[in-house]
Design a protein around this motif. Structure first.
Motif, PDB file in Angstrom:
ATOM      1  N   SER A 232       0.832  -1.208   0.000  1.00  0.00           N
ATOM      2  CA  SER A 232       0.000   0.000   0.000  1.00  0.00           C
ATOM      3  C   SER A 232       0.863   1.253   0.000  1.00  0.00           C
ATOM      4  CB  SER A 232      -0.880   0.065   1.253  1.00  0.00           C
ATOM      5  OG  SER A 232      -1.977  -0.763   1.099  1.00  0.00           O
ATOM      6  N   ILE A 266       2.572   4.910  11.200  1.00  0.00           N
ATOM      7  CA  ILE A 266       3.360   5.859  11.998  1.00  0.00           C
ATOM      8  C   ILE A 266       4.526   5.141  12.693  1.00  0.00           C
ATOM      9  CG2 ILE A 266       3.337   7.367  14.038  1.00  0.00           C
ATOM     10  CD1 ILE A 266       0.524   8.177  13.276  1.00  0.00           C
ATOM     11  N   TYR A 269       7.344   4.272  10.301  1.00  0.00           N
ATOM     12  CA  TYR A 269       8.210   5.357   9.845  1.00  0.00           C
ATOM     13  C   TYR A 269       9.436   5.510  10.761  1.00  0.00           C
ATOM     14  CZ  TYR A 269       9.889   9.871   8.394  1.00  0.00           C
ATOM     15  OH  TYR A 269      10.700  10.875   7.945  1.00  0.00           O
TER      16      TYR A 269
ATOM     17  N   ILE B   7      10.062  10.028   2.154  1.00  0.00           N
ATOM     18  CA  ILE B   7       8.716   9.811   2.696  1.00  0.00           C
ATOM     19  C   ILE B   7       8.553  10.728   3.909  1.00  0.00           C
ATOM     20  CG2 ILE B   7       7.166   8.097   3.726  1.00  0.00           C
ATOM     21  CD1 ILE B   7       8.773   5.938   2.275  1.00  0.00           C
ATOM     22  N   ALA B   8       7.393  11.385   4.028  1.00  0.00           N
ATOM     23  CA  ALA B   8       7.166  12.386   5.080  1.00  0.00           C
ATOM     24  C   ALA B   8       8.237  13.466   5.007  1.00  0.00           C
ATOM     25  CB  ALA B   8       7.124  11.743   6.469  1.00  0.00           C
ATOM     26  N   SER B  27      -0.104   4.632  -1.500  1.00  0.00           N
ATOM     27  CA  SER B  27      -1.231   5.331  -0.873  1.00  0.00           C
ATOM     28  C   SER B  27      -0.848   6.751  -0.456  1.00  0.00           C
ATOM     29  CB  SER B  27      -1.709   4.549   0.347  1.00  0.00           C
ATOM     30  OG  SER B  27      -0.646   4.377   1.268  1.00  0.00           O
ATOM     31  N   MET B  47       2.150  10.927   4.190  1.00  0.00           N
ATOM     32  CA  MET B  47       1.761   9.516   4.325  1.00  0.00           C
ATOM     33  C   MET B  47       0.331   9.315   4.787  1.00  0.00           C
ATOM     34  SD  MET B  47       5.040   8.309   6.562  1.00  0.00           S
ATOM     35  CE  MET B  47       5.057   6.552   6.233  1.00  0.00           C
ATOM     36  N   LEU B  48      -0.158  10.256   5.609  1.00  0.00           N
ATOM     37  CA  LEU B  48      -1.428  10.019   6.303  1.00  0.00           C
ATOM     38  C   LEU B  48      -2.296  11.282   6.300  1.00  0.00           C
ATOM     39  CD1 LEU B  48       0.025   8.049   9.350  1.00  0.00           C
ATOM     40  CD2 LEU B  48      -1.419   7.094   7.547  1.00  0.00           C
ATOM     41  N   PRO B  49      -3.625  11.120   6.449  1.00  0.00           N
ATOM     42  CA  PRO B  49      -4.527  12.263   6.297  1.00  0.00           C
ATOM     43  C   PRO B  49      -4.527  13.260   7.470  1.00  0.00           C
ATOM     44  CG  PRO B  49      -5.780  10.236   6.675  1.00  0.00           C
ATOM     45  CD  PRO B  49      -4.345   9.841   6.511  1.00  0.00           C
ATOM     46  N   GLU B  52      -4.531  14.499  13.918  1.00  0.00           N
ATOM     47  CA  GLU B  52      -5.179  14.221  15.216  1.00  0.00           C
ATOM     48  C   GLU B  52      -4.928  12.774  15.654  1.00  0.00           C
ATOM     49  OE1 GLU B  52      -9.438  14.621  14.666  1.00  0.00           O
ATOM     50  OE2 GLU B  52      -9.483  12.604  13.814  1.00  0.00           O
ATOM     51  N   LEU B  53      -4.529  11.923  14.706  1.00  0.00           N
ATOM     52  CA  LEU B  53      -4.235  10.529  15.019  1.00  0.00           C
ATOM     53  C   LEU B  53      -3.082  10.416  16.017  1.00  0.00           C
ATOM     54  CD1 LEU B  53      -5.189   7.726  13.834  1.00  0.00           C
ATOM     55  CD2 LEU B  53      -3.061   7.794  12.550  1.00  0.00           C
ATOM     56  N   ASP B  54      -2.135  11.333  15.909  1.00  0.00           N
ATOM     57  CA  ASP B  54      -0.964  11.306  16.788  1.00  0.00           C
ATOM     58  C   ASP B  54      -0.392  12.726  16.849  1.00  0.00           C
ATOM     59  OD1 ASP B  54       1.455  10.913  18.083  1.00  0.00           O
ATOM     60  OD2 ASP B  54       1.854   8.997  17.080  1.00  0.00           O
ATOM     61  N   ARG B  61       7.049  15.642  13.379  1.00  0.00           N
ATOM     62  CA  ARG B  61       7.044  15.253  11.957  1.00  0.00           C
ATOM     63  C   ARG B  61       5.797  15.790  11.256  1.00  0.00           C
ATOM     64  NH1 ARG B  61      11.663  13.536   9.766  1.00  0.00           N
ATOM     65  NH2 ARG B  61      12.869  12.386  11.300  1.00  0.00           N
ATOM     66  N   MET B  64       4.430  14.407   7.853  1.00  0.00           N
ATOM     67  CA  MET B  64       3.845  13.075   7.737  1.00  0.00           C
ATOM     68  C   MET B  64       2.356  13.152   7.380  1.00  0.00           C
ATOM     69  SD  MET B  64       3.978  10.204  10.731  1.00  0.00           S
ATOM     70  CE  MET B  64       5.526   9.386  10.491  1.00  0.00           C
ATOM     71  N   PHE B  65       1.698  14.244   7.798  1.00  0.00           N
ATOM     72  CA  PHE B  65       0.238  14.335   7.659  1.00  0.00           C
ATOM     73  C   PHE B  65      -0.166  15.445   6.681  1.00  0.00           C
ATOM     74  CE2 PHE B  65       1.379  12.991  11.935  1.00  0.00           C
ATOM     75  CZ  PHE B  65       0.666  11.809  12.056  1.00  0.00           C
ATOM     76  N   ILE B 106      -6.043   3.784   2.724  1.00  0.00           N
ATOM     77  CA  ILE B 106      -5.430   5.005   3.248  1.00  0.00           C
ATOM     78  C   ILE B 106      -5.318   6.048   2.128  1.00  0.00           C
ATOM     79  CG2 ILE B 106      -3.290   5.984   4.198  1.00  0.00           C
ATOM     80  CD1 ILE B 106      -2.868   3.424   5.735  1.00  0.00           C
ATOM     81  N   ARG B 109      -8.366   8.225   1.798  1.00  0.00           N
ATOM     82  CA  ARG B 109      -8.456   9.156   2.939  1.00  0.00           C
ATOM     83  C   ARG B 109      -7.439  10.288   2.782  1.00  0.00           C
ATOM     84  NH1 ARG B 109      -8.854   3.963   5.180  1.00  0.00           N
ATOM     85  NH2 ARG B 109     -11.008   3.544   5.708  1.00  0.00           N
TER      86      ARG B 109
END
Lengths: 282, 159
Positions: A232, A266, A269, B7-8, B27, B47-49, B52-54, B61, B64-65, B106, B109
Motif C-alpha cells: 500500500s 506511523i 516510519y 517519505i514524510a 497510498s 503519508m497520512l490524512p 489528530e491521530l498522533d 514530523r 507526515m500528515f 489510506i 483518505r
C-alpha cells in the motif's frame, strides 16, 4: 501454459542457502548449544561476520556501546535477535539484483523485504502476546519467488497485466493463470529446496492467501497484513503495482480498524529510519 | 541536479538547475506546487490524512500528515518569493490495493484530506493523477515547472 519443470530447474540453479548460515541458525535454535560453537562456525564467513557487526551497531538496535566481536553481539542481543541478523545478512545477496520482470531497480526488492519484516514485528506486537520466532525470517523471505519468476514475468507481462486490467484478477492470480504458478508458490519451493522449516515454507506459500492457513499458524496472517501494508505504501513495489487483494477478514480476526492501520504506518516510519544500515548491506 | 523528496518529507527550490523527485507514491500523496513567475517550486510527500491521530508525532514530523504538511509546503514557497494566486498545483498518488471493503484504503483518505484543506483555502488543483492500483514517481523541473509522472506498468507521462 508454461512448463513448470523449467521453473523448478531455475530454482535448482539458484545458489544454495549458505551452509554456514543454516548451521548457525540450527545452533541458535538449540538451547544446549554453546556460544563458542556458534562463533566457531560464523567467524569463517567474512561477509556474514562483517554484516552481523554492522547490524549490531545499527541504530535499529540502539545499543549504547559499540560491538566489536561476534561474542559481544551475541551477549548483548540474545539468540533470537542474532538469528534475525544472521538471516538478514545472508538473505540480502539473493534480493540485491535488479529484477526486470517486476521492473524493480537494484535494491528495491530488498527494501520491500526489510520493510515487510519491520511491519510484521509491529503488527505482531499489537496482536500477539509474543513474537513467533520465525516471523522476521518468513517476512524477509516472503517474495523470494519473485527472484526466480522475474524472467518469465518479463516475457508474459503484457498478458498478465491485461488480465489484471480486466478487473477480475489480482497480479498473483494473473501469474497463476498465465504461468501455471505464482511467485508465492515458487518462493515456497525455493524455501523447501533450502530445507527451511515447514512453518516458514507455508507462510511464504500463503502470504497472499491467508484464508488457507491453518488456525494454529501464527505467521501467515501477520505476514499477509505486513505485506499488504508495505505494498500500500508503495515501498519496493514494481510494475505489478498494488494489484493484490486486501482482505478485510484478516483485519477483523485481530480486531484491527482503519485507524490501527494508520498507527502501524506511523510506528513503521520511526523504525524504517533506523534501518538504513540494513538497506545498505551487500 | 535531482533532489529527492523522501517519505514524510518536503523540498522547495528556486534553482533552475534542480529537479525535485519523489518515489514510492502508493497510498501516499505527492503534492507539487510551482509559481511560473518567481520560478519557485516545492514538493511534499505525505503519508497520512489527519494529524489528530498522533498529535505528538505531528509536532516533530508535521510533513507526515496532510493537514500539518500542506501549509508548511506553501509557506516555504512563499518564503522564496512565490505568490498564492500564481501557484500551479498538481497532485499524484493515493493508490490502493484491491479492497472492496475500503478498510485498507489510506490512499482515498489521504486524497479526501487534501481536498478538504484546498476547499477551505480556495486552492484549485490544476492537474491530478489519483487512485488506481499503481505506484508512482513524480518529478518537478524548477526551470520549466513541467511535472512528469512514472506510473508502474504504464510508463511515463506529463501531468
Amino acid at each position: 501454459m508454461i512448463d513448470i519443470d523449467a521453473i523448478v530447474k531455475s530454482i535448482k540453479k539458484l545458489p544454495p542457502f549458505p551452509n554456514v548460515a543454516t548451521r548457525a541458525l540450527e545452533i541458535l535454535d538449540d538451547p544446549d548449544a554453546s556460544v563458542d560453537r556458534l562463533i566457531s562456525i560464523i567467524q569463517y564467513d567474512q561477509a556474514i561476520t562483517a554484516n552481523v557487526l554492522k547490524l549490531c551497531n545499527s541504530a535499529y538496535y540502539g545499543l549504547r556501546r559499540k560491538v566489536h566481536s561476534l561474542r559481544e553481539g551475541l551477549v548483548l542481543l540474545g539468540n533470537a535477535e542474532l538469528k534475525n541478523i544472521i538471516l538478514a545478512s545472508t538473505a540480502v545477496k539473493f534480493f540485491h539484483k535488479e529484477n526486470r520482470g517486476y521492473d524493480l531497480a537494484k535494491g528495491e526488492l530488498w527494501k520491500h523485504a526489510v520493510a515487510t519484516g519491520i511491519i510484521s514485528r509491529i503488527v505482531s506486537n499489537r496482536v500477539t502476546e509474543s513474537e513467533p520466532p520465525s516471523l522476521f525470517t518468513a517476512a524477509l523471505l516472503h517474495d523470494i519467488g519473485k527472484v526466480v519468476l522475474s524472467r518469465l514475468v518479463d516475457r508474459y507481462f503484457e498478458q498478465i497485466i491485461a488480465l489484471v486490467n480486466e478487473g477480475r484478477h489480482s497480479f498473483l492470480e494473473g501469474e497463476s493463470e498465465m504461468l501455471g504458478i505464482d511467485h508465492a508458490e515458487v518462493g515456497a519451493k525455493i524455501a523447501e529446496s533450502w530445507n527451511f522449516p515447514e512453518d516458514i515454507v507455508q507462510a511464504i506459500r500463503l502470504h497472499h492467501r491467508p484464508e488457507e492457513a491453518s488456525d494454529d499458524d501464527p505467521l501467515t496472517p501477520i505476514i499477509y497484513l505486513a505485506n499488504i501494508i508495505t505494498l500500500s505504501m508503495g515501498i519496493g513495489v514494481g510494475r505489478d503495482g498494488l494489484s493484490y487483494r486486501g482482505k478485510e477478514e484478516v483485519m477483523k480476526r485481530y480486531g484491527l480498524k482503519a485507524k490501527d492501520l494508520q498507527g502501524i504506518v506511523i510506528d513503521f516510519y520511526d523504525e524504517y529510519n533506523k534501518v538504513q544500515d540494513i538497506l545498505k548491506l551487500s | 541536479m535531482n533532489i529527492t523528496v523522501g517519505i514524510a518529507d518536503m523540498k522547495v527550490s528556486d534553482d533552475p538547475g534542480v529537479t525535485l523527485v519523489t518515489h514510492s507514491l502508493g497510498s501516499c500523496i505527492g503534492l507539487a506546487v510551482y509559481d511560473p513567475v518567481a520560478k519557485v517550486g516545492g514538493m511534499l510527500h505525505y503519508m497520512l490524512p489527519e494529524s489528530e491521530l498522533d498529535t505528538k508525532k505531528a509536532k516533530t514530523r508535521p510533513l507526515m500528515f496532510a493537514d500539518t504538511g500542506i501549509p508548511v509546503l506553501f509557506k516555504a514557497c512563499y518564503n522564496l518569493g512565490a505568490a498564492k494566486g500564481r501557484m500551479i498545483v498538481k497532485v499524484a498518488g493515493g493508490a490502493q490495493v484491491m479492497d472492496a471493503s475500503g478498510i485498507f484504503n489510506i490512499g482515498k483518505r489521504n486524497y479526501a484530506a487534501l481536498r478538504k484543506i484546498f476547499w477551505r483555502n480556495k486552492v484549485i488543483i490544476d492537474g491530478e493523477d489519483i487512485g488506481g492500483m499503481v505506484n508512482r514517481t513524480m518529478r518537478l523541473s524548477i526551470a520549466t515547472g513541467e511535472l512528469s509522472l512514472k506510473v508502474s506498468g504504464q510508463g511515463n507521462r506529463i501531468l
